[in-house]
Scaffold this motif. Structure first.
Motif, PDB file in Angstrom:
ATOM      1  N   GLU A  30      54.124  26.772  14.288  1.00  0.00           N
ATOM      2  CA  GLU A  30      53.618  27.945  13.585  1.00  0.00           C
ATOM      3  C   GLU A  30      54.656  28.472  12.594  1.00  0.00           C
ATOM      4  N   TRP A  31      55.926  28.484  13.013  1.00  0.00           N
ATOM      5  CA  TRP A  31      56.979  28.962  12.125  1.00  0.00           C
ATOM      6  C   TRP A  31      57.182  28.008  10.949  1.00  0.00           C
ATOM      7  N   ILE A  32      57.131  26.703  11.205  1.00  0.00           N
ATOM      8  CA  ILE A  32      57.287  25.741  10.114  1.00  0.00           C
ATOM      9  C   ILE A  32      56.155  25.891   9.115  1.00  0.00           C
ATOM     10  N   ASP A  33      54.917  26.062   9.600  1.00  0.00           N
ATOM     11  CA  ASP A  33      53.793  26.276   8.685  1.00  0.00           C
ATOM     12  C   ASP A  33      54.017  27.512   7.814  1.00  0.00           C
ATOM     13  N   ALA A  34      54.494  28.586   8.427  1.00  0.00           N
ATOM     14  CA  ALA A  34      54.756  29.812   7.655  1.00  0.00           C
ATOM     15  C   ALA A  34      55.849  29.576   6.621  1.00  0.00           C
ATOM     16  N   LEU A  35      56.877  28.821   6.976  1.00  0.00           N
ATOM     17  CA  LEU A  35      57.951  28.507   6.036  1.00  0.00           C
ATOM     18  C   LEU A  35      57.418  27.693   4.858  1.00  0.00           C
ATOM     19  N   LEU A  36      56.566  26.703   5.130  1.00  0.00           N
ATOM     20  CA  LEU A  36      56.013  25.883   4.064  1.00  0.00           C
ATOM     21  C   LEU A  36      55.145  26.727   3.122  1.00  0.00           C
ATOM     22  N   ASN A 205      70.631  20.121   9.732  1.00  0.00           N
ATOM     23  CA  ASN A 205      70.408  21.475  10.242  1.00  0.00           C
ATOM     24  C   ASN A 205      69.736  21.378  11.609  1.00  0.00           C
ATOM     25  N   GLY A 206      70.248  22.115  12.567  1.00  0.00           N
ATOM     26  CA  GLY A 206      69.659  22.163  13.892  1.00  0.00           C
ATOM     27  C   GLY A 206      69.129  23.561  14.167  1.00  0.00           C
ATOM     28  N   ILE A 207      67.821  23.671  14.417  1.00  0.00           N
ATOM     29  CA  ILE A 207      67.164  24.972  14.543  1.00  0.00           C
ATOM     30  C   ILE A 207      66.462  25.065  15.892  1.00  0.00           C
ATOM     31  N   VAL A 208      66.604  26.204  16.548  1.00  0.00           N
ATOM     32  CA  VAL A 208      65.900  26.495  17.797  1.00  0.00           C
ATOM     33  C   VAL A 208      64.990  27.694  17.555  1.00  0.00           C
ATOM     34  N   PRO A 220      57.084  41.684  22.578  1.00  0.00           N
ATOM     35  CA  PRO A 220      56.565  40.320  22.793  1.00  0.00           C
ATOM     36  C   PRO A 220      56.257  39.581  21.498  1.00  0.00           C
ATOM     37  N   ASP A 221      56.188  40.303  20.363  1.00  0.00           N
ATOM     38  CA  ASP A 221      55.890  39.657  19.093  1.00  0.00           C
ATOM     39  C   ASP A 221      57.136  39.252  18.325  1.00  0.00           C
ATOM     40  N   HIS A 222      58.314  39.418  18.898  1.00  0.00           N
ATOM     41  CA  HIS A 222      59.546  39.032  18.233  1.00  0.00           C
ATOM     42  C   HIS A 222      59.852  37.558  18.499  1.00  0.00           C
ATOM     43  N   VAL A 223      60.223  36.845  17.461  1.00  0.00           N
ATOM     44  CA  VAL A 223      60.554  35.418  17.547  1.00  0.00           C
ATOM     45  C   VAL A 223      61.953  35.213  16.999  1.00  0.00           C
ATOM     46  N   GLN A 224      62.770  34.506  17.754  1.00  0.00           N
ATOM     47  CA  GLN A 224      64.134  34.222  17.324  1.00  0.00           C
ATOM     48  C   GLN A 224      64.202  32.865  16.637  1.00  0.00           C
ATOM     49  N   VAL A 225      64.872  32.815  15.505  1.00  0.00           N
ATOM     50  CA  VAL A 225      65.181  31.564  14.817  1.00  0.00           C
ATOM     51  C   VAL A 225      66.696  31.412  14.880  1.00  0.00           C
ATOM     52  N   LEU A 226      67.140  30.430  15.648  1.00  0.00           N
ATOM     53  CA  LEU A 226      68.558  30.275  15.950  1.00  0.00           C
ATOM     54  C   LEU A 226      69.104  29.044  15.237  1.00  0.00           C
ATOM     55  N   MET A 227      70.042  29.245  14.323  1.00  0.00           N
ATOM     56  CA  MET A 227      70.704  28.127  13.654  1.00  0.00           C
ATOM     57  C   MET A 227      71.866  27.666  14.521  1.00  0.00           C
ATOM     58  N   ARG A 228      71.771  26.444  15.000  1.00  0.00           N
ATOM     59  CA  ARG A 228      72.795  25.921  15.910  1.00  0.00           C
ATOM     60  C   ARG A 228      73.628  24.806  15.291  1.00  0.00           C
ATOM     61  N   ASP A 240      71.914  33.832  14.207  1.00  0.00           N
ATOM     62  CA  ASP A 240      70.612  34.154  14.782  1.00  0.00           C
ATOM     63  C   ASP A 240      69.835  35.057  13.843  1.00  0.00           C
ATOM     64  N   CYS A 241      68.513  34.921  13.890  1.00  0.00           N
ATOM     65  CA  CYS A 241      67.614  35.763  13.098  1.00  0.00           C
ATOM     66  C   CYS A 241      66.399  36.081  13.952  1.00  0.00           C
ATOM     67  N   THR A 242      65.903  37.301  13.866  1.00  0.00           N
ATOM     68  CA  THR A 242      64.716  37.703  14.606  1.00  0.00           C
ATOM     69  C   THR A 242      63.626  38.128  13.627  1.00  0.00           C
ATOM     70  N   LEU A 243      62.452  37.550  13.784  1.00  0.00           N
ATOM     71  CA  LEU A 243      61.304  37.860  12.949  1.00  0.00           C
ATOM     72  C   LEU A 243      60.182  38.427  13.818  1.00  0.00           C
ATOM     73  N   ARG A 244      59.270  39.129  13.179  1.00  0.00           N
ATOM     74  CA  ARG A 244      58.108  39.664  13.899  1.00  0.00           C
ATOM     75  C   ARG A 244      56.888  38.818  13.565  1.00  0.00           C
ATOM     76  N   TYR A 245      56.185  38.362  14.590  1.00  0.00           N
ATOM     77  CA  TYR A 245      55.017  37.499  14.417  1.00  0.00           C
ATOM     78  C   TYR A 245      53.744  38.331  14.436  1.00  0.00           C
ATOM     79  N   ASP A 246      52.922  38.153  13.408  1.00  0.00           N
ATOM     80  CA  ASP A 246      51.628  38.821  13.326  1.00  0.00           C
ATOM     81  C   ASP A 246      50.566  37.856  13.835  1.00  0.00           C
ATOM     82  N   ARG A 247      50.039  38.130  15.012  1.00  0.00           N
ATOM     83  CA  ARG A 247      49.090  37.208  15.627  1.00  0.00           C
ATOM     84  C   ARG A 247      47.789  37.103  14.841  1.00  0.00           C
ATOM     85  N   ASN A 248      47.409  38.147  14.130  1.00  0.00           N
ATOM     86  CA  ASN A 248      46.146  38.140  13.399  1.00  0.00           C
ATOM     87  C   ASN A 248      46.159  37.158  12.239  1.00  0.00           C
TER      88      ASN A 248
END
Length: 319
Positions: A30-36, A205-208, A220-228, A240-248
């Motif tokens: 889902e995050w990769i789709d949003a990035l694209l 690049n290694g991403i978690v 519960p809508d917070h998603v962490q993107v961790l550059m490792r 580290d970065c924290t984003l908010r996910y909109d389920r709608n």
């Protein structure tokens, strides 16, 4: 990337390989789709998607929601109305300009060589700038009797890196962590990826991607993107970065401290000849950056699909 908080630690550079991992249902795809979608809207990039865990229609629906900012279906947990016919038609045209699907429609599993051959065709025909392979465990991993899994993974990732460097594409490779029976809820590491330590050794690049799975948690809508891992210091840094996910809508947003004047910054637009604003069109890019239609490749032509080829019977919401 489209998120100011993430830009500080990660920037997409052509010719690099990003390995993305995370526990199941953490939002990697889902995050990769949003990035694209962000890259397509802001930079006019075109992408080839080999997403074997998604049905074509479901994947198209998710991308349409991210593009329009409206849910495809009416949701019981949202007052937001579903997208109308006009938004759907505009979104389908946008999908056709910016996304190419690489699908294996027979009963066999696709190999990495088969996939990269079709990706080369997509580079020549459509001028793709990014390739998504999602996930590793859906590929055919047959290897010689004397080839270990570690050696196989090393060879596979080397092929992906050479493809990225030779064609100026960014490759995102999604790999699941190995069985985590005693998982304590913390983000996995890159060395936890099933298969081989070469996933962290070979990648640029290694991403978690990780989210809190506790339904009683405060956010519960917070998603962490961790550059490792970041090999190229000009592309980012470990952090580290924290984003908010909109389920709608399936969109991700910066947290309030990353907003501009309390609002999400708008995506760039360009002006039409009549002065109206429209999203960037890849047609001009393809016409001026190589005559892709006049070039040839050896891979079968009937296995590279545009959204019109594979989504012609995509059901539209009623008007």
């Amino acid at each position: 990337t489209g998120w100011h908080s993430l830009d500080r630690i990660y920037r997409v550079v052509p010719g690099e390989l990003s390995v993305v991992t995370g526990v199941p249902n953490s939002g990697k795809s889902e995050w990769i789709d949003a990035l694209l979608c962000n890259l397509a809207l802001s930079n006019g990039w075109t992408f080839a998607l080999c997403s074997m865990e998604n049905k074509v229609r479901d994947h198209a629906r998710k991308l349409l929601e991210k593009y329009t900012g409206e849910p495809f279906f009416a949701s019981p947990y949202s007052r937001m109305g579903r997208m109308d016919r006009s938004s759907l038609d505009q979104g389908m045209q946008w999908l056709d300009r910016h996304f190419v699907l690489l699908r294996c429609e027979d009963d066999g599993l696709p190999s990495i060589d088969w996939l990269l051959d079709l990706a080369r065709v997509a580079v020549l025909r459509y001028g793709i700038r990014g390739l998504v392979i999602d996930p590793y465990n859906e590929l055919d991993h047959q290897r010689g009797p004397k080839v270990t899994e570690t050696e196989y993974v090393s060879q596979m990732l080397t092929k992906c890196k050479r493809f990225a460097q030779h064609h100026g594409c960014h490759v995102w490779f999604v790999a699941h962590p190995r069985s985590m029976q005693n998982w304590d809820g913390k983000p996995p590491g890159l060395y936890d990826i099933s298969g081989s330590a070469h996933f962290i050794n070979k990648c640029d690049n290694g991403i978690v991607v990780h989210r809190n799975r506790d339904p009683e948690s405060e956010n519960p809508d917070h998603v962490q993107v961790l550059m490792r891992k970041v090999r190229n210091k000009s592309a980012g840094t470990i952090g580290d970065c924290t984003l908010r996910y909109d389920r709608n809508t399936g969109r991700y947003h910066d947290l309030p401290d990353g907003l501009i004047n309390g609002q999400q910054p708008p995506l760039p637009k360009v002006a039409d000849a009549d002065g109206r604003n429209s999203f960037l069109d890849m047609t001009a890019y393809q016409n001026t950056n190589g005559n892709y239609a006049q070039q040839s490749a050896t891979a079968p032509s009937d296995q590279v699909y545009t959204s019109d080829d594979r989504l012609g019977d995509f059901e539209a919401p009623p008007t």
